[in-house]
Design a protein around this motif. Structure first.
Motif, PDB file in Angstrom:
ATOM      1  N   PHE A  76      -9.315  31.577   3.316  1.00 14.85           N
ATOM      2  CA  PHE A  76      -8.517  30.438   3.782  1.00 14.85           C
ATOM      3  C   PHE A  76      -7.065  30.871   3.852  1.00 14.85           C
ATOM      4  O   PHE A  76      -6.575  31.552   2.968  1.00 14.85           O
ATOM      5  N   LEU A  77      -6.383  30.453   4.878  1.00 15.43           N
ATOM      6  CA  LEU A  77      -4.968  30.791   5.024  1.00 15.43           C
ATOM      7  C   LEU A  77      -4.086  29.577   4.864  1.00 15.43           C
ATOM      8  O   LEU A  77      -2.890  29.679   4.711  1.00 15.43           O
ATOM      9  N   SER A  78      -4.702  28.407   4.930  1.00 12.24           N
ATOM     10  CA  SER A  78      -3.924  27.172   4.888  1.00 12.24           C
ATOM     11  C   SER A  78      -3.385  26.940   3.483  1.00 12.24           C
ATOM     12  O   SER A  78      -4.072  27.191   2.496  1.00 12.24           O
TER      13      SER A  78
ATOM     14  N   LEU B 209      -2.530  23.906   2.627  1.00  9.22           N
ATOM     15  CA  LEU B 209      -2.725  22.476   2.373  1.00  9.22           C
ATOM     16  C   LEU B 209      -3.489  22.288   1.061  1.00  9.22           C
ATOM     17  O   LEU B 209      -4.245  23.163   0.648  1.00  9.22           O
TER      18      LEU B 209
ATOM     19  N   PHE C 204      -7.257  19.437   3.200  1.00  8.58           N
ATOM     20  CA  PHE C 204      -7.802  20.425   4.132  1.00  8.58           C
ATOM     21  C   PHE C 204      -9.234  20.054   4.532  1.00  8.58           C
ATOM     22  O   PHE C 204      -9.602  20.060   5.709  1.00  8.58           O
TER      23      PHE C 204
ATOM     24  N   ILE D 144      -9.395  17.200   6.947  1.00  2.00           N
ATOM     25  CA  ILE D 144      -9.088  17.571   8.342  1.00  2.00           C
ATOM     26  C   ILE D 144     -10.331  18.172   9.001  1.00  2.00           C
ATOM     27  O   ILE D 144     -10.691  17.829  10.121  1.00  2.00           O
ATOM     28  N   HIS D 145     -11.013  19.045   8.285  1.00  2.69           N
ATOM     29  CA  HIS D 145     -12.222  19.640   8.853  1.00  2.69           C
ATOM     30  C   HIS D 145     -13.284  18.573   9.113  1.00  2.69           C
ATOM     31  O   HIS D 145     -13.916  18.549  10.163  1.00  2.69           O
TER      32      HIS D 145
ATOM     33  N   ASP E 194     -18.240  24.437   2.364  1.00  2.00           N
ATOM     34  CA  ASP E 194     -17.708  23.816   3.582  1.00  2.00           C
ATOM     35  C   ASP E 194     -18.620  24.090   4.787  1.00  2.00           C
ATOM     36  O   ASP E 194     -18.893  23.203   5.577  1.00  2.00           O
TER      37      ASP E 194
END
Lengths: 273, 232
Positions: free
Chosen positions: A92-94, A96, A101, A104-105, A154
């Motif tokens: 993961f790079l976010s 948030l 996060f 949002i997905h 996820d």
């Protein structure tokens, strides 16, 4: 589209010879391991699967879905692609917070049950990892094991991908066997690229690769379940010893021999309990 | 002659995408010419000439804004590629200013963005994205399934153009990019810029170094003004 089966039609190995396995059929619910020495083409095989290769990759393999060529939409939109690929490098790079996060997905993936999918993802990730995930933490603050657990959860829950490809997750800091057991609750095709003895032995069958070619499909026989179980007990001994070293203790040879003897002496019937 | 104008931030993978695409075009017998535009250093032209044996050259913009430079030299470049009897002129721009869009009418405008640059990147760039015909997302093997999907959703939200996710380093999923290049119509000259990017027109580009809006003219703003640039 309901996926019942994906098939790999054999192509050619690195030396140009046709693959010994002419066709590999993987049915919904199958747990498959891909095994072979380094450089034997394991990652190439899962890349072929992830790409729905159509004789257009170096191996010239073809991948069929329910016996037919895959619809192009699978490749054109990641949210319509039924395959989730998680490699050692995926991360993961976010930055948030975790819950935001996932929301949002869930929002771009689902029209209903968004909040409960987020809850289920978090709960599943927490089952996969030993260290509970703090929901307010930024994604980038998660440990290696937490990241891997959340990637898998996820893809399984919010992504709802029917086919999950896992490239060497044993190196990723999650309890691989617990993960395998938990994953089996979901009816999907799980494909593990692995060097791990126990993941291989707990799969329904394994595909052995050599020099870029599928060499054989080997079913897991009943006896191997017992082998896996005994190896598991030896593993537990080693884990316990490592924990004692970590706790600053010294190890005693006599105790090790005693523990190993118990594994050796356990009757076959008892090993599987 | 067909033209492909490729833009995208530095390190996004423009060269890698174009190299793979050029290899595939060459395999099909297509004749290519390649032009790289950069500020003060690049060697991609040598790579193209060595690997593919195609006519390749570069131009340094130096003090000039590289996209401004691109506009000035494109006419000559098309003539050069024509003399080399190329069917495709591939132009790789420097990719420095996100507000600029070096795309021209009738050419394929290609933007290359890396999935690792953060899910909000598509919202941050203006005309370089919104005036393109096709967005190629690179490095998808490095990001989670969720971020792949959110990146695409944000891209589509910012610009209604086709998106192709690739792992360009390993040559994965570049075939659709090549198909799109082949489907580009012949360039009809004279061609014009698609938009009017704010290139090399400011007082700072012209050499003024003083800080503070009082020292500048043309487009100025104070800290409290709410001038907001949206792109085209």
């Amino acid at each position: 589209m309901e996926i019942r089966e994906i098939s790999v039609i054999g192509g050619f190995g690195k030396t140009g010879e046709p693959e010994a396995v002419a066709r590999l059929d993987m049915r919904m619910g199958d747990v498959v391991s891909i095994v072979g020495p380094t450089g034997s083409g394991k990652t190439m095989l899962i890349n072929d699967i992830a790409l729905f290769a159509d004789a257009n990759t170096p191996s010239r393999r073809r991948v069929l879905v329910n016996g037919e060529p895959a619809p192009t939409i699978f490749q054109e939109d990641p949210s319509r692609n039924p395959i989730a690929l998680i490699t050692q490098h995926t991360t993961f790079l976010s930055d948030l917070p975790v819950r935001e996060f996932l929301r949002i997905h869930a929002r771009i993936r689902r029209t209903e049950r968004q909040e409960s999918a987020v809850e289920e993802t978090l709960a599943f990730a927490n089952e996969l990892t030993g260290e509970p995930i703090i929901e307010q933490a930024a994604m980038t603050e998660l440990s290696g094991g937490q990241t891997r657990a959340l990637l898998v959860a996820d893809a399984v829950v919010i992504g709802n991908s029917p086919i999950i490809l896992l490239d060497e997750i044993e190196n990723a800091g999650i309890d691989r066997l617990r993960a395998l057991k938990l994953l089996k609750r979901y009816r999907k095709i799980f494909i593990f690229v692995t060097h791990d003895l126990r993941i291989t032995l707990l799969s329904d069958y394994r595909v052995a690769l050599l020099r870029g070619a599928m060499r054989a499909i080997i079913p897991r026989v009943e006896e191997e379940r017992r082998v896996a179980s005994r190896i598991g007990r030896i593993d537990e001994i080693m884990v316990a010893m490592r924990d004692r070293l970590r706790a600053g203790e010294q190890l005693i040879e006599r105790e090790l021999l005693g523990d190993l003897r118990q594994v050796l002496d356990a009757p076959s019937a008892e090993v599987m309990r | 002659m067909r033209a492909v104008i490729c833009a995208g931030p530095p390190t996004s993978g423009k060269t890698t995408v174009l190299r793979h695409a050029a290899h595939r075009l060459a395999e099909r017998g297509r004749r290519i010419a390649y032009l790289k535009i950069d500020v003060q250093y690049c060697d991609e032209d040598e790579t193209f000439a060595r690997e593919l044996g195609v006519p390749a050259r570069k131009v340094y913009s130096g003090d000039l804004c590289p996209d401004h430079c691109s506009v000035l030299v494109l006419g000559d470049a098309l003539a050069w590629a024509g003399r080399e009897s190329a069917e495709f002129l591939i132009v790789e721009t420097a990719g420095l200013c996100l507000r600029c869009a070096p795309y021209i009418e009738g050419a394929l405008g290609l933007i290359v963005l890396e999935a690792t640059s953060g899910m909000n990147l598509p919202r941050k760039i203006g005309a370089m994205l919104t005036l393109a015909d096709l967005a190629v997302v690179t490095k998808i093997d490095l990001v989670s399934q969720a971020e792949k999907e959110v990146f695409r959703a944000n891209l589509l939200d910012a610009a209604d153009i086709p998106v192709i996710e690739t792992d360009a380093l390993h040559g994965i999923n570049l075939e659709p990019v090549v198909r799109r290049m082949e489907a580009t119509p012949e360039l009809v000259q004279p061609s014009r810029l698609r938009g009017s990017p704010p290139m090399s027109v400011c007082t700072i580009c012209a050499g003024k170094k003083e800080i503070g809006w009082e020292h500048h003219f043309g487009i100025v703003r104070t800290l409290d003004s709410d001038l907001f640039y949206r792109g085209q």
